[in-house]
Design a protein around this motif. Structure first.
Motif, short mmCIF file in Angstrom:
data_model
loop_
_atom_site.label_atom_id
_atom_site.label_comp_id
_atom_site.label_asym_id
_atom_site.label_seq_id
_atom_site.Cartn_x
_atom_site.Cartn_y
_atom_site.Cartn_z
N ARG A 1 -24.50 -3.15 -15.92
CA ARG A 1 -24.62 -1.86 -15.03
C ARG A 1 -23.13 -1.50 -14.51
O ARG A 1 -22.74 -0.31 -14.41
N GLN B 1 -30.28 4.21 -15.53
CA GLN B 1 -30.87 3.96 -14.37
C GLN B 1 -32.17 3.08 -14.44
O GLN B 1 -32.41 2.24 -13.59
N PHE C 1 -33.33 -3.42 -13.85
CA PHE C 1 -32.60 -2.37 -12.85
C PHE C 1 -33.88 -1.23 -12.89
O PHE C 1 -34.16 -0.86 -14.13
N ASN D 1 -34.63 2.64 -11.41
CA ASN D 1 -34.00 3.66 -10.68
C ASN D 1 -32.45 3.45 -10.20
O ASN D 1 -32.07 3.82 -9.19
N GLU E 1 -31.41 0.42 -9.31
CA GLU E 1 -31.15 -0.52 -8.35
C GLU E 1 -31.84 -1.86 -9.03
O GLU E 1 -32.68 -1.87 -9.63
N TYR F 1 -33.95 -4.93 -9.24
CA TYR F 1 -35.17 -5.45 -8.75
C TYR F 1 -35.36 -6.75 -8.52
O TYR F 1 -35.20 -7.43 -9.62
#
Length: 376
Positions: free
Chosen positions: A196, A205, A221, A223, A225, A227
């Motif tokens: 990322r 994303q 990942f 959106n 972020e 997880y």
């Protein structure tokens, strides 16, 4: 979202400034003031202090049109160093990076065949000392560890391939020895962070990193972020039951995915070193190709099922097997395509990591670097 200056102290503002510059979200005083919602006069004071402390440096843009060129802010590489460690049951990697995230030193070491938790902790300390760069202040250490972590990311809870690796207070141990902040994260999640931050998923994303080494795990990942799931246990696919690959299918027996398709499982079934395995695959050895195809099919089956649940745009495969385009990656992709076609799913883009074997260690150093905060 702009910050509310009245609710922030100088230290918080300074840390936000450093973070924005590091991520290249804003690189000039004007951009920072606008992006963070802080008065230009306050921003000027804070930036001047960071330059005086040696945290930032300022230079003039080299290419600029008419008018006065802006001053560009960037991290000062000499402000300190961060160390990253990544390992599984087979091999340990360490790197040091400067304050601008450039590599300073690296060192890799094979772990003894029957190394226990105490042995590995000692080797971690030795490698940290080996990659520590003279003349730069050590600011933090990131540890990318295999297996599960506690919710606070202070302990290694369990890793089946290193004896004694149970509820290990690794953060406290390393922090006590080196007296700097230490950050823990699962090693495959760190690989995903590396993808990322500076890999193939910089603009993606929703993606999943699948790490295939001594065990098998995923970093997810969603959106944009990372997880982790409830209590931080998301992505542990190594124990996924694979009944269709068991020798006793009639009795309903199943094997864990990592006992079918991990690098360790493949090595044990062929009784070869990693180097010999890769060489034999490149030479299209018949037995090796059959074993790798079986492993790739198992991983592909699981990836297709994950894809139906999460619908990722990209799947990044990490570990030595990802280097084998024809022997491993091709049958893996074919299995994913076959499985998803039968279920009406969408095929994600599947790629091999391009970050090399130091990806996890670099990601661990970047983890420490991104969580670092100015304490003065």
């Amino acid at each position: 979202m702009p910050l509310k200056e009245s609710f922030l102290n100088s230290r918080t503002i300074e840390n936000e400034i450093v973070s924005e510059i590091r991520l290249a979200t804003a690189t000039s005083r004007v951009q920072l003031a606008k992006h963070l919602g802080i008065a230009p006069s306050t921003m000027g004071i804070q930036v001047d202090r960071l330059i005086e402390l040696g945290i930032l440096k300022e230079s003039t843009a080299e290419e600029w049109g008419p008018g006065r060129p802006p001053k560009i802010l960037e991290p000062n590489s000499t402000a300190g160093q961060f160390i990253g460690i990544d390992f599984d049951a087979r091999r340990l990697h360490g790197v040091s990076v400067d304050f601008s995230q450039q590599l300073l030193k690296h060192h890799s070491r094979d772990l003894p065949r029957h190394a226990n938790a105490e042995d590995v902790v000692q080797i971690i300390q030795e490698v940290i000392r080996a990659v520590r760069f003279r003349g730069r202040k050590l600011l933090g250490i990131g540890l990318a560890i295999p297996g599960t972590l506690d919710e606070e990311a202070t302990k290694g809870l369990h890793y089946r391939f290193i004896p004694g690796w149970t509820k290990l207070p690794l953060r406290n141990v390393i922090q006590t020895v080196f007296r700097v902040p230490v950050y823990l994260e699962n090693n495959v999640r760190v690989m995903a962070m590396a993808e990322r931050w500076f890999g193939q998923a910089r603009t993606i994303q929703n993606f999943i990193c699948v790490g295939i080494r001594s065990g098998i795990g995923t970093g997810i990942f969603l959106n944009g972020e990372l997880y982790r799931g409830y209590e931080g246990l998301a992505g542990e696919i190594g124990t996924w039951p694979m009944r269709e690959f068991s020798l006793n299918k009639k009795n309903g027996d199943s094997l864990p995915l990592e006992d079918v398709a991990s690098l360790r499982a493949i090595q044990e079934s062929l009784n070869v070193s990693v180097e010999d395995l890769l060489r034999s695959a490149e030479n299209c050895d018949r037995l090796v190709m059959e074993v790798l195809k079986r492993a790739a099919s198992a991983v592909g089956r699981v990836i297709s099922q994950i894809s139906l649940i999460l619908n990722p745009q990209m799947i990044v495969i990490g570990g030595p097997l990802a280097e084998l385009k024809e022997a491993f990656m091709k049958p893996l992709c074919l299995e994913v395509k076959r499985s998803l076609s039968s279920e009406g799913g969408l095929m994600p883009l599947i790629v091999s990591t391009q970050l090399g074997e130091l990806a996890g260690a670099k990601g661990a150093a970047a983890l420490a670097l991104h969580r670092w905060e100015l304490k003065v």
